[in-house]
Design a protein around this motif. Structure first.
Motif, PDB file in Angstrom:
ATOM      1  N   GLU A 125     -25.289  31.053  -6.107  1.00 18.70           N
ATOM      2  CA  GLU A 125     -24.316  30.085  -6.643  1.00 18.70           C
ATOM      3  C   GLU A 125     -22.957  30.278  -5.976  1.00 18.70           C
ATOM      4  O   GLU A 125     -22.302  29.311  -5.595  1.00 18.70           O
ATOM      5  N   TRP A 126     -22.509  31.514  -5.862  1.00 20.13           N
ATOM      6  CA  TRP A 126     -21.195  31.789  -5.281  1.00 20.13           C
ATOM      7  C   TRP A 126     -21.139  31.427  -3.806  1.00 20.13           C
ATOM      8  O   TRP A 126     -20.110  30.955  -3.324  1.00 20.13           O
ATOM      9  N   THR A 127     -22.210  31.669  -3.072  1.00 14.27           N
ATOM     10  CA  THR A 127     -22.182  31.489  -1.618  1.00 14.27           C
ATOM     11  C   THR A 127     -22.636  30.108  -1.161  1.00 14.27           C
ATOM     12  O   THR A 127     -22.378  29.716  -0.027  1.00 14.27           O
ATOM     13  N   GLY A 128     -23.367  29.399  -2.031  1.00  9.38           N
ATOM     14  CA  GLY A 128     -23.947  28.125  -1.633  1.00  9.38           C
ATOM     15  C   GLY A 128     -25.237  28.289  -0.851  1.00  9.38           C
ATOM     16  O   GLY A 128     -25.816  27.303  -0.391  1.00  9.38           O
ATOM     17  N   LEU A 129     -25.701  29.517  -0.670  1.00 10.90           N
ATOM     18  CA  LEU A 129     -26.973  29.761   0.016  1.00 10.90           C
ATOM     19  C   LEU A 129     -28.131  29.382  -0.904  1.00 10.90           C
ATOM     20  O   LEU A 129     -28.069  29.625  -2.109  1.00 10.90           O
ATOM     21  N   THR A 130     -29.172  28.823  -0.326  1.00 10.65           N
ATOM     22  CA  THR A 130     -30.397  28.638  -1.098  1.00 10.65           C
ATOM     23  C   THR A 130     -31.104  29.990  -1.144  1.00 10.65           C
ATOM     24  O   THR A 130     -30.804  30.903  -0.361  1.00 10.65           O
ATOM     25  N   ARG A 131     -32.058  30.098  -2.017  1.00 14.64           N
ATOM     26  CA  ARG A 131     -32.852  31.334  -2.107  1.00 14.64           C
ATOM     27  C   ARG A 131     -33.560  31.607  -0.773  1.00 14.64           C
ATOM     28  O   ARG A 131     -33.609  32.750  -0.314  1.00 14.64           O
ATOM     29  N   ASP A 132     -34.092  30.559  -0.155  1.00 17.22           N
ATOM     30  CA  ASP A 132     -34.768  30.722   1.134  1.00 17.22           C
ATOM     31  C   ASP A 132     -33.793  31.192   2.216  1.00 17.22           C
ATOM     32  O   ASP A 132     -34.132  32.047   3.036  1.00 17.22           O
ATOM     33  N   GLN A 133     -32.588  30.643   2.229  1.00 17.14           N
ATOM     34  CA  GLN A 133     -31.590  31.078   3.207  1.00 17.14           C
ATOM     35  C   GLN A 133     -31.193  32.534   2.972  1.00 17.14           C
ATOM     36  O   GLN A 133     -31.085  33.313   3.923  1.00 17.14           O
ATOM     37  N   LEU A 134     -30.969  32.894   1.714  1.00 22.75           N
ATOM     38  CA  LEU A 134     -30.584  34.270   1.377  1.00 22.75           C
ATOM     39  C   LEU A 134     -31.622  35.263   1.885  1.00 22.75           C
ATOM     40  O   LEU A 134     -31.266  36.342   2.361  1.00 22.75           O
ATOM     41  N   HIS A 135     -32.889  34.892   1.807  1.00 23.55           N
ATOM     42  CA  HIS A 135     -33.960  35.815   2.182  1.00 23.55           C
ATOM     43  C   HIS A 135     -34.457  35.616   3.618  1.00 23.55           C
ATOM     44  O   HIS A 135     -35.508  36.155   3.981  1.00 23.55           O
TER      45      HIS A 135
END
Length: 191
Positions: A64-74
């Motif tokens: 939420e804070w970064t705007g990354l999706t879960r897929d992007q984060l991983h």
């Protein structure tokens, strides 16, 4: 050394096994193309079980804070995740124990040497901030985060645990000013 070999060495690390009292499961993610670096504390029990970094409620809030999706984060091609302690440190009263002190000196320089030099670095929590912003070592975490404009391509953030709700309530500038800036810089790093 290749990133593949470094991943293999980290996965095989057992330096802190005697201190932990259970089998270590080092959790880190990185590649030679990771333009975003997230330095956190240490995996929690859920991440220890899954082996996937930020695979818990704190990870959802970090997205939420970064705007990354879960897929992007991983996705290690996009995001390096290098905690201060690579293994779950165990339970303490009121939460988890601090990150094991062996990891950062043993692994961080080697991992960071594989990453692009022009990257956005997010220092999540006090342990990461004290190591990578040593001049602020004696400052309160809230003061370091409030001073985010002073650190260039490095942004200090509170840990996104359930406790951060109180931090955000007490410091409305965090969501009003810093979160939009973090999202903008993340988009820029991914472009």
């Amino acid at each position: 050394m290749s990133t593949r070999e470094l991943h293999r060495q980290i996965a095989a690390c057992r330096v802190c096994e005697a201190a932990l009292g259970f089998e270590p499961r080092p959790v880190a993610q990185f590649s030679a193309t990771s333009r975003i670096l997230i330095v956190g504390q240490a995996p929690g029990s859920k991440v220890h079980a899954s082996g996937i970094p930020w695979d818990d409620a704190s990870g959802e809030r970090l997205c939420e804070w970064t705007g990354l999706t879960r897929d992007q984060l991983h996705d290690p091609a996009l995001v390096a995740i290098v905690p201060m302690g690579f293994c779950y440190p165990g339970k303490a009263s009121g939460g988890d124990k601090p990150p094991r002190p062996e990891c950062a000196p043993l692994w961080h320089e080697r991992v960071l040497a594989t990453l692009p030099q022009d990257r956005l670095t997010l220092l999540v929590g006090t342990y990461a901030q004290k190591r990578y912003l040593p001049e602020t070592r004696n400052a309160r975490m809230a003061d370091r985060v409030a001073d985010w404009r002073s650190f260039g391509d490095t942004i200090p953030l509170p840990h996104p645990s359930w406790r951060s709700t109180m931090f955000m309530r007490k410091h409305p500038w965090f969501e009003a000013e810093l979160v939009p800036e973090v999202r903008r810089r993340v988009r820029e790093a991914l472009a």
